[in-house]
Structures are given as structure tokens and as C-alpha cells.
Design a protein around this motif. Structure first.
Motif, PDB file in Angstrom:
ATOM      1  N   VAL A  72       0.710  -1.310  -0.004  1.00 49.20           N
ATOM      2  CA  VAL A  72      -0.068   0.095   0.126  1.00 49.20           C
ATOM      3  C   VAL A  72       0.749   1.233   0.096  1.00 49.20           C
ATOM      4  CG1 VAL A  72      -1.951  -1.074   1.190  1.00 49.20           C
ATOM      5  CG2 VAL A  72       0.016   0.059   2.500  1.00 49.20           C
ATOM      6  N   ARG A  73       0.283   2.382  -0.319  1.00 47.41           N
ATOM      7  CA  ARG A  73       0.764   3.708   0.109  1.00 47.41           C
ATOM      8  C   ARG A  73       0.332   4.077   1.385  1.00 47.41           C
ATOM      9  NH1 ARG A  73       1.644   5.665  -5.660  1.00 47.41           N
ATOM     10  NH2 ARG A  73       1.868   7.736  -4.804  1.00 47.41           N
ATOM     11  N   ALA A  74       1.251   4.356   2.445  1.00 48.18           N
ATOM     12  CA  ALA A  74       0.906   4.345   3.858  1.00 48.18           C
ATOM     13  C   ALA A  74      -0.229   5.468   3.782  1.00 48.18           C
ATOM     14  CB  ALA A  74       2.053   4.648   4.647  1.00 48.18           C
ATOM     15  N   ALA A  75       0.254   6.549   3.124  1.00 49.89           N
ATOM     16  CA  ALA A  75      -0.928   7.745   3.195  1.00 49.89           C
ATOM     17  C   ALA A  75      -2.185   7.568   2.598  1.00 49.89           C
ATOM     18  CB  ALA A  75      -0.111   8.965   2.263  1.00 49.89           C
ATOM     19  N   ASP A  76      -2.521   6.356   2.112  1.00 49.82           N
ATOM     20  CA  ASP A  76      -3.818   6.107   1.731  1.00 49.82           C
ATOM     21  C   ASP A  76      -4.633   5.694   2.971  1.00 49.82           C
ATOM     22  OD1 ASP A  76      -3.557   6.795  -0.822  1.00 49.82           O
ATOM     23  OD2 ASP A  76      -3.587   4.769  -1.594  1.00 49.82           O
ATOM     24  N   LEU A  77      -4.089   5.310   4.040  1.00 50.09           N
ATOM     25  CA  LEU A  77      -4.719   4.547   5.131  1.00 50.09           C
ATOM     26  C   LEU A  77      -5.110   5.669   6.187  1.00 50.09           C
ATOM     27  CD1 LEU A  77      -2.557   1.443   5.466  1.00 50.09           C
ATOM     28  CD2 LEU A  77      -4.652   1.971   4.012  1.00 50.09           C
ATOM     29  N   TYR A  78      -5.169   7.059   5.908  1.00 51.07           N
ATOM     30  CA  TYR A  78      -5.147   8.010   6.954  1.00 51.07           C
ATOM     31  C   TYR A  78      -6.453   8.006   7.616  1.00 51.07           C
ATOM     32  CZ  TYR A  78      -7.799  10.456   3.132  1.00 51.07           C
ATOM     33  OH  TYR A  78      -8.803  10.718   2.371  1.00 51.07           O
ATOM     34  N   GLN A  79      -7.578   7.415   6.996  1.00 52.81           N
ATOM     35  CA  GLN A  79      -8.739   6.969   7.564  1.00 52.81           C
ATOM     36  C   GLN A  79      -9.297   5.569   7.582  1.00 52.81           C
ATOM     37  OE1 GLN A  79     -12.060   9.174   6.006  1.00 52.81           O
ATOM     38  NE2 GLN A  79     -12.520  10.079   7.941  1.00 52.81           N
ATOM     39  N   LEU A  80      -9.573   4.805   8.572  1.00 51.02           N
ATOM     40  CA  LEU A  80      -9.721   3.554   8.637  1.00 51.02           C
ATOM     41  C   LEU A  80     -11.172   3.245   9.201  1.00 51.02           C
ATOM     42  CD1 LEU A  80      -6.432   2.732  10.734  1.00 51.02           C
ATOM     43  CD2 LEU A  80      -6.867   2.239   8.199  1.00 51.02           C
ATOM     44  N   PRO A  81     -11.706   2.122   8.660  1.00 51.81           N
ATOM     45  CA  PRO A  81     -11.036   1.268   7.627  1.00 51.81           C
ATOM     46  C   PRO A  81     -10.824   1.986   6.261  1.00 51.81           C
ATOM     47  CG  PRO A  81     -13.352   0.565   8.107  1.00 51.81           C
ATOM     48  CD  PRO A  81     -13.019   1.551   9.036  1.00 51.81           C
ATOM     49  N   ILE A 123       3.725  -2.631   3.763  1.00 50.17           N
ATOM     50  CA  ILE A 123       2.841  -3.875   3.564  1.00 50.17           C
ATOM     51  C   ILE A 123       2.029  -3.986   4.790  1.00 50.17           C
ATOM     52  CG2 ILE A 123       2.767  -6.229   3.198  1.00 50.17           C
ATOM     53  CD1 ILE A 123       5.362  -5.912   1.369  1.00 50.17           C
ATOM     54  N   VAL A 124       0.697  -4.128   4.615  1.00 49.70           N
ATOM     55  CA  VAL A 124      -0.372  -4.427   5.726  1.00 49.70           C
ATOM     56  C   VAL A 124      -0.228  -5.970   5.651  1.00 49.70           C
ATOM     57  CG1 VAL A 124      -2.696  -3.959   6.288  1.00 49.70           C
ATOM     58  CG2 VAL A 124      -1.506  -2.082   5.170  1.00 49.70           C
ATOM     59  N   MET A 125      -0.282  -6.331   6.978  1.00 48.22           N
ATOM     60  CA  MET A 125      -0.424  -7.931   6.938  1.00 48.22           C
ATOM     61  C   MET A 125      -1.635  -8.138   6.719  1.00 48.22           C
ATOM     62  SD  MET A 125       1.814  -8.216  10.566  1.00 48.22           S
ATOM     63  CE  MET A 125       1.239  -9.922  10.756  1.00 48.22           C
ATOM     64  N   VAL A 126      -2.048  -9.468   6.055  1.00 49.52           N
ATOM     65  CA  VAL A 126      -3.131  -9.984   5.567  1.00 49.52           C
ATOM     66  C   VAL A 126      -4.302 -10.047   6.527  1.00 49.52           C
ATOM     67  CG1 VAL A 126      -2.576 -12.360   5.715  1.00 49.52           C
ATOM     68  CG2 VAL A 126      -4.036 -11.784   4.012  1.00 49.52           C
ATOM     69  N   GLU A 127      -3.686 -10.380   7.738  1.00 48.96           N
ATOM     70  CA  GLU A 127      -4.568 -10.488   9.199  1.00 48.96           C
ATOM     71  C   GLU A 127      -5.261  -9.308   9.264  1.00 48.96           C
ATOM     72  OE1 GLU A 127      -1.381 -11.164   8.755  1.00 48.96           O
ATOM     73  OE2 GLU A 127      -0.927 -12.932   9.935  1.00 48.96           O
ATOM     74  N   HIS A 128      -5.079  -7.974   8.837  1.00 49.45           N
ATOM     75  CA  HIS A 128      -5.613  -6.888   9.363  1.00 49.45           C
ATOM     76  C   HIS A 128      -6.520  -6.316   7.908  1.00 49.45           C
ATOM     77  CE1 HIS A 128      -3.123  -6.887  12.697  1.00 49.45           C
ATOM     78  NE2 HIS A 128      -2.126  -6.855  12.012  1.00 49.45           N
ATOM     79  N   GLY A 145       7.540   2.274   4.953  1.00 52.66           N
ATOM     80  CA  GLY A 145       8.628   1.626   5.254  1.00 52.66           C
ATOM     81  C   GLY A 145       8.336   0.345   6.157  1.00 52.66           C
ATOM     82  N   ASP A 146       7.018   0.204   6.596  1.00 53.26           N
ATOM     83  CA  ASP A 146       6.612  -1.138   7.413  1.00 53.26           C
ATOM     84  C   ASP A 146       6.605  -2.332   6.594  1.00 53.26           C
ATOM     85  OD1 ASP A 146       6.460   0.135   9.615  1.00 53.26           O
ATOM     86  OD2 ASP A 146       4.246   0.059  10.089  1.00 53.26           O
ATOM     87  N   ASN A 147       7.366  -3.313   7.109  1.00 59.97           N
ATOM     88  CA  ASN A 147       7.235  -4.752   6.769  1.00 59.97           C
ATOM     89  C   ASN A 147       7.741  -4.950   5.280  1.00 59.97           C
ATOM     90  OD1 ASN A 147       5.955  -5.745   8.863  1.00 59.97           O
ATOM     91  ND2 ASN A 147       4.065  -5.086   8.041  1.00 59.97           N
TER      92      ASN A 147
END
Ligand code: AMP
Ligand code: MG
Length: 430
Positions: A72-81, A123-128, A145-147
Motif C-alpha cells: 500500500v501507500r501508507a498515506a492512503d490509510l489516513y482514515q480507517l477502515p 505492507i499491511v499484514m493480511v490479518e488486518h 517502510g513497515d514490513n
């Protein structure tokens, strides 16, 4: 050349344990291996590396996914889900053409070990995540940078990964394999002559008479030599008689190191020191205030005085070192570990390991006489950080059967007559 009047070493060469150990370490620090050879990587375990091993490319060679999940692009996840379009799937081993560019609002499914796609920074883990056809819902945020392990972050191409002098263990062998090295240059193993002495000692394949003892020392020493990086060369058993002993010592001086066992105590037929003196031996100590193993001897013989002259390019050594180890089997084993091992490690090309002591609680009281530092075979047990240690019941330093049950030595200082149960004591691991 054998001089007529041999000087038997002075009795003043009795050292405390620490003095003797430092002396051995000082000599070891000046010793070098003799020669190098190329070995197959599969045969290299335990050998000492004689060349640097460099990274032949970046490690990792591409930005590597550490998890199964979504790039992913980390910035795309500013609002969850957050919900993203899945534009592809990247397997480990995927080539350039199979790797899409991730644009804002997009993601690619990715597997551990696959190259992270351009555009994605985490990378977001498949578990989430929760997948619905070509869309995925992401429940947990990530930082850029995560994962992902960036290309070249473990090592840059050309960087030194292994240095000469390293004893090759499984981790070092994995590094060599990762750089494509199917062969390695290692130091030639030092040849260690092993000479058991004693009129009562017989070969193990000869049925012993009641008054005879089978030669176990040559075999325990051979195993210890191998574990310290040397190649044992077993000589025939020497009788307690100077002529044959002299011949066999001369043969033993052909090696890089000579280990004698037996014949170093004060008995009338303990001739080892006397015969070594005939070879112009220089003695550094002739006893150490320890038990077991007090009569241990350390010295060297100049090349040419019985030790064969060595060509300087083949070997910078001017002397052949020897140890006269006491013949009681447990004494032989302990004195090898305390004194001979560092010399052998140095000759094999590696920096000798320091002795490492742990602390453990004594399970039951120990009483000894004062005056000697004791290294008593013991069993270390206990769960996690609650280490307990107990002496192995034994019948003195001839008792090899008790030694098998031991996994360490309890160290008793020379000034202690009694150590109570529950006290902390130093322990030397085998
Ligand atoms: P020494 O150091 O020669 O006085 O020997 C001390 C004790 O160790 C004696 O009881 C010997 O019989 C025994 N011993 C000496 N050499 C060996 C050997 N190579 N294998 C087994 N026992 C030995
Ligand atoms: Mg003997």
C-alpha cells in the motif's frame, strides 16, 4: 640435535592458575596458522576462514516484502477502515513484468519474499484486511517502510560480510552460500601429535592384561583437538623408558603442536620433562596450582633442536610448542581445555576464545582442602534463570565414567575450605 646434559626444569615454575592461563594466552597471541587450502562449502563447517567474503550484490537485491498481505501507500490509510482497489498479485520470484505500479487508492496482494512494487511504501499484514473480489478493506494503518526491507539495507554490494579468522559456523556458511561461494579458502588445520605414555598403557584393540590400562587419553585428546580446529596424529604409546620416548617425541615434533599425556608427575618413571629437556626445551611452567591437573607442563622446543627446521614461507614459527598433560584421564581432559585449547585455536587461525564463567547456586555443600583452584566435574541444571549446580560423585581424576555425567566444572577458589549449599559459585561450561 640432542645436548648431552639436559637441564631438568626448576621447581619454581609452579604457577597459579591465572598466571599460567595468561602465559598461554600471551604465547597464543603470537602464533599463526601454517598454509591455506580451498575446501568445498559443504566440508567447511568448523574450519577457519582464510579470505574475506564480500557481498557480490546488494542484500536484499530488491525491496523485499516481509509479510503476506497488501502493498500500500501508507498515506492512503489516513482514515480507517480504508478500501483500496486490488490491481494484481505479486508472488515471490515475480519478474518486472508481473509487478504493477501502485497508484493512490490502489494496492497489490503480495507474498513474503516478493519484491515490493513501485509506488507502494509499506505492507499491511493480511490479518488486518478483508478481501471482497477486487477490493480490499484495510483495518489497520502502517507507517511508510513497515514490513519492507529496503534493497541493500542488510549489506551493500562489495561490503565485507566475513573476515579471515572466523570459524565457520552455520550462520557464516549461510552467508557464504548467499554470496554464491561453493568453495572457500580456509587455513590448513594444524597437525597435532598426540603421544600417550606409560608402561601400563595398551592399545584399545589389544586385550589388556589385569595390570594394564587401555589408552583412552589419545582418543579423548583426538576429539578435543578436532573440536579446537586441529587434526590429531596419534603416535604409538611410549613406554616409561628414555630411548623410545625420545624417538617418539622426535616424531611428535614433526607436527605443529605436541601433546603428551602421562609421565609428568614426580614418580621415578615420570620421564617426560627430562627427555623434553634433552631437546633444549624451554619450560614456561611445570605445574599449576589446580586440581585436577597440577603437574601440567607447557613449553617449546626450537626448530632444529629436534623440532624439524621449517621453511620461513611455509611457517613463520621458530618453535614447536608442547604440553605435557597429566595422565589421569580427567586431568588430561581438563588441562587440555584450560591450557592447550587456546594455543591450538591460535594455530588454527582464529582468536582464542576467552574462558567464560557462569554463576549458579550450589545444590549441596562442598568441602575441599585449600591451596589449589579446583575445577570439579559437575551437573548444571535448573529451569530458566534458576541455575543450580551439583558436583558429580567421583573417585578422583581417573574416573572417566563420572566425567560423562558432568556438563560443566564448578570452580572452587584456592582459599575456600567449605562452600555452603545455596551459595553462588562460578561454573565453567564444557
Ligand atoms: P601418570 O600421569 O603417567 O602418572 O598417570 C596417571 C594415571 O593415569 C595412571 O593411573 C595411569 O595409568 C593413567 N593413565 C596414564 N595414561 C593413560 C592413558 N593414555 N589412558 C588411560 N589412562 C592413563
Ligand atoms: Mg605414567
Amino acid at each position: 640435535m640432542i645436548s648431552g646434559m639436559a637441564a631438568v626444569p626448576e621447581p619454581s615454575l609452579i604457577l597459579r592458575f591465572e598466571e599460567a592461563r595468561h602465559l598461554v594466552e600471551d604465547h597464543a597471541a603470537r602464533l599463526h596458522p601454517h598454509g591455506k587450502e580451498l575446501v568445498e562449502l559443504l566440508e567447511s563447517a568448523g574450519q577457519v576462514l582464510a579470505e574475506p567474503v564480500l557481498a557480490d550484490r546488494n542484500f536484499p537485491p530488491f525491496p523485499r516484502a516481509m509479510r503476506d498481505g497488501y502493498a500500500v501507500r501508507a498515506a492512503d490509510l489516513y482514515q480507517l477502515p480504508a478500501t483500496l482497489d486490488v490491481i494484481g498479485e505479486i508472488k515471490a520470484g515475480a519478474g518486472k513484468d508481473d509487478i504493477p505500479v501502485v497508484q493512490p487508492g490502489q494496492t497489490a496482494a503480495i507474498m513474503t519474499g516478493a519484491p515490493a512494487p513501485p509506488g507502494a511504501d509499506a505492507i499491511v499484514m493480511v490479518e488486518h484486511t478483508s478481501r471482497h473480489a477486487d477490493r480490499v478493506q484495510i483495518m489497520k494503518g502502517v507507517a511508510a517502510g513497515d514490513n519492507i526491507v529496503p534493497a541493500g539495507s542488510e549489506a551493500k554490494r562489495g561490503e565485507r560480510l566475513l573476515s579471515p579468522g572466523l570459524r565457520l559456523d552455520y550462520a557464516a556458511i549461510a552467508v557464504a552460500a548467499s554470496t554464491g561461494r561453493s568453495r572457500l579458502l580456509v587455513y590448513r588445520k594444524p597437525q597435532v601429535a598426540v603421544l600417550a605414555t606409560g608402561d601400563e598403557i595398551v592399545d584399545i584393540d589389544v586385550p589388556p592384561a589385569t595390570n594394564q590400562i587401555r589408552n583412552s587419553n589419545s582418543y579423548s585428546l583426538a576429539a578435543q583437538v578436532q573440536s579446537a580446529g586441529g587434526e590429531p596424529v596419534l603416535l604409538p604409546i611410549a613406554p616409561d623408558e628414555p630411548t623410545r620416548l625420545r624417538e617418539l617425541i622426535a616424531d611428535g615434533l614433526e607436527g605443529d603442536l605436541l601433546l603428551l599425556a602421562g609421565g609428568v608427575s614426580m614418580g621415578k618413571y615420570d620421564l617426560v620433562e627430562q627427555v623434553l629437556a634433552e631437546f633444549q626445551a624451554e619450560f614456561f611452567f611445570t605445574a599449576v596450582l589446580i586440581q585436577p591437573g597440577k603437574p601440567v607442563v607447557f613449553g617449546r622446543i626450537p626448530c632444529g633442536a629436534g623440532a624439524p627446521a621449517r621453511e620461513p614461507p611455509a611457517s613463520p614459527q621458530t618453535h614447536t610448542y608442547f604440553f605435557g598433560l597429566p595422565g589421569n584421564p580427567v586431568s588430561t581432559m581438563v588441562t587440555f581445555e584450560l591450557f592447550a585449547r587456546p594455543v591450538l585455536e591460535a594455530l588454527s587461525g582464529t582468536t582464542p576464545r576467552k574462558l567464560v564463567f557462569l554463576n549458579a547456586r550450589l545444590k549441596s555443600e562442598v568441602r575441599t582442602k585449600t591451596g589449589l583452584k579446583r575445577f570439579l566435574p559437575a551437573i548444571l541444571s535448573g529451569e530458566f534463570e534458576h541455575a543450580e549446580v551439583e558436583l558429580v560423585p567421583w573417585h578422583g581424576s581417573g574416573d572417566v565414567a563420572s566425567m560423562v555425567r558432568a556438563n560443566c566444572y564448578v570452580v572452587i577458589p584456592p582459599d575456600r575450605e567449605r562452600i555452603a549449599a545455596g551459595e553462588w559459585v562460578p561454573v565453567l561450561m564444557m
